[in-house]
Write a protein that holds these residues in place. Structure first.
Motif, PDB file in Angstrom:
ATOM      1  N   MET A  13      -7.401  38.789  24.739  1.00 34.43           N
ATOM      2  CA  MET A  13      -7.367  37.406  25.238  1.00 34.43           C
ATOM      3  C   MET A  13      -6.071  37.178  26.009  1.00 34.43           C
ATOM      4  O   MET A  13      -5.008  37.586  25.550  1.00 34.43           O
ATOM      5  N   LYS A  17      -8.466  38.826  32.498  1.00 35.58           N
ATOM      6  CA  LYS A  17      -9.685  39.521  32.918  1.00 35.58           C
ATOM      7  C   LYS A  17     -10.505  38.667  33.894  1.00 35.58           C
ATOM      8  O   LYS A  17     -10.987  39.179  34.896  1.00 35.58           O
ATOM      9  N   ASP A  36     -18.264  35.639  28.975  1.00 35.51           N
ATOM     10  CA  ASP A  36     -18.220  34.451  28.095  1.00 35.51           C
ATOM     11  C   ASP A  36     -19.048  33.310  28.691  1.00 35.51           C
ATOM     12  O   ASP A  36     -19.784  32.617  27.990  1.00 35.51           O
ATOM     13  N   PHE A  59     -22.116  34.876  17.487  1.00 37.41           N
ATOM     14  CA  PHE A  59     -21.526  35.037  18.815  1.00 37.41           C
ATOM     15  C   PHE A  59     -21.608  36.494  19.260  1.00 37.41           C
ATOM     16  O   PHE A  59     -21.959  36.794  20.397  1.00 37.41           O
ATOM     17  N   ARG A  60     -21.274  37.424  18.358  1.00 33.18           N
ATOM     18  CA  ARG A  60     -21.288  38.854  18.725  1.00 33.18           C
ATOM     19  C   ARG A  60     -22.684  39.320  19.105  1.00 33.18           C
ATOM     20  O   ARG A  60     -22.856  40.151  19.980  1.00 33.18           O
ATOM     21  N   GLY A  82     -12.528  39.537  24.817  1.00 33.13           N
ATOM     22  CA  GLY A  82     -11.628  40.479  24.159  1.00 33.13           C
ATOM     23  C   GLY A  82     -12.251  41.284  23.032  1.00 33.13           C
ATOM     24  O   GLY A  82     -11.808  42.394  22.729  1.00 33.13           O
ATOM     25  N   ARG A 120      -9.987  28.839  22.356  1.00 34.69           N
ATOM     26  CA  ARG A 120     -10.495  30.066  21.730  1.00 34.69           C
ATOM     27  C   ARG A 120     -10.569  29.920  20.199  1.00 34.69           C
ATOM     28  O   ARG A 120      -9.538  29.780  19.535  1.00 34.69           O
ATOM     29  N   LEU A 122     -10.910  31.916  17.767  1.00 32.90           N
ATOM     30  CA  LEU A 122     -10.147  32.827  16.908  1.00 32.90           C
ATOM     31  C   LEU A 122      -8.672  32.440  16.831  1.00 32.90           C
ATOM     32  O   LEU A 122      -7.942  32.911  15.962  1.00 32.90           O
ATOM     33  N   ARG A 139      -8.013  46.601  17.872  1.00 33.38           N
ATOM     34  CA  ARG A 139      -8.766  46.789  19.119  1.00 33.38           C
ATOM     35  C   ARG A 139      -8.114  47.721  20.132  1.00 33.38           C
ATOM     36  O   ARG A 139      -8.817  48.274  20.980  1.00 33.38           O
TER      37      ARG A 139
HETATM   38  C1  S3P Z   1     -12.733  36.684  21.908  1.00 33.55           C
HETATM   39  C2  S3P Z   1     -12.259  36.511  23.174  1.00 33.55           C
HETATM   40  C3  S3P Z   1     -12.758  35.454  24.069  1.00 33.55           C
HETATM   41  C4  S3P Z   1     -14.187  35.044  23.678  1.00 33.55           C
HETATM   42  C5  S3P Z   1     -14.257  34.696  22.231  1.00 33.55           C
HETATM   43  C6  S3P Z   1     -13.826  35.851  21.328  1.00 33.55           C
HETATM   44  C7  S3P Z   1     -12.167  37.769  21.075  1.00 33.55           C
HETATM   45  O1  S3P Z   1     -12.753  35.903  25.421  1.00 33.55           O
HETATM   46  O2  S3P Z   1     -15.093  36.085  23.966  1.00 33.55           O
HETATM   47  O3  S3P Z   1     -13.451  33.565  22.021  1.00 33.55           O
HETATM   48  O4  S3P Z   1     -12.803  38.172  20.090  1.00 33.55           O
HETATM   49  O5  S3P Z   1     -11.084  38.293  21.437  1.00 33.55           O
HETATM   50  P1  S3P Z   1     -11.391  36.150  26.280  1.00 33.55           P
HETATM   51  O6  S3P Z   1     -10.917  37.538  25.969  1.00 33.55           O
HETATM   52  O7  S3P Z   1     -11.846  36.000  27.682  1.00 33.55           O
HETATM   53  O8  S3P Z   1     -10.431  35.111  25.857  1.00 33.55           O
END
Ligand code: S3P
Length: 186
Positions: A13, A17, A36, A59-60, A82, A120, A122, A139
């Motif tokens: 994040m 990107k 996203d 979400f995943r 991310g 976000r 998280l 990661r």
């Molecule tokens: C996430 C990153 C977010 C988005 C969601 C989860 C993650 O995207 O997919 O909030 O798990 O790191 P960005 O990397 O564009 O912020």
């Protein structure tokens, strides 16, 4: 006929990107897909709402479906979320159908870039440093595992980062003849 791979941007994040991907897609005349945003359109709901209603697991699941679908389209520039690298099947698909660029930034840089961001899920708690450090530990190896190219945009604005990355990609094409998807930059 040679079909170019997608240009897939992965990384944590705040790495840039989406902003970088959008610029690169304009430079090379390719369609830009923000994964996203794609998930939100398909769900008819914003990401925080998806997390609230279905949890991270929901979400995943949506993320994996959207990614698999986008990768069947004509080559485009894709900014992934991310956490898209967490699923081994996602990693296989990205490696198989994309030229993967890992945008690498450290936690301090993430904190600075995300200081004013409250979108976000998280990062909704107060312990941002701990969360980002834990996610990075988990990661980093996954980003590295699928990366064809690693690029650090630290200290650069989006325009400079896009220009430098485009330069690296052209160098790479000249040296290795791959990914070879770029027509001459406009
Ligand atoms: C996430 C990153 C977010 C988005 C969601 C989860 C993650 O995207 O997919 O909030 O798990 O790191 P960005 O990397 O564009 O912020």
């Amino acid at each position: 006929m040679y079909t170019a791979p997608h240009l897939v941007l992965v990384g944590p994040m705040g790495a840039g990107k989406s902003s970088l991907g959008r610029r690169l897609s304009q430079t090379y005349g390719l369609t830009f897909v923000d994964l996203d945003r794609e998930i939100e359109i398909r769900a008819g709901a914003e990401i925080p709402t998806i997390f609230a209603c279905e949890g991270e697991a929901g979400f995943r699941r949506r993320e994996a479906e959207a990614l698999a679908d986008v990768l069947t389209r004509t080559p485009c520039v894709i900014a992934t979320g991310g956490g898209a690298v967490l699923d081994p099947h996602n990693r296989d698909l990205m490696r198989q159908h994309g030229f993967v660029v890992y945008l690498q930034i450290d936690v301090d840089e993430q904190l600075a870039r995300l200081a004013n961001d409250h979108s976000r899920p998280l990062l909704a708690g107060t312990d941002r440093v701990d969360v980002l450090a834990k996610l990075a530990d988990e990661r980093r190896p996954l980003y590295a595992e699928i990366a064809d190219l690693t690029f650090s945009p630290t200290g650069m604005g989006a325009a400079e980062a896009a220009e430098r990355l485009a330069g690296l990609l052209v160098d790479r094409e000249h040296r290795q003849g791959f990914p070879r998807y770029f027509p001459d930059p406009i």
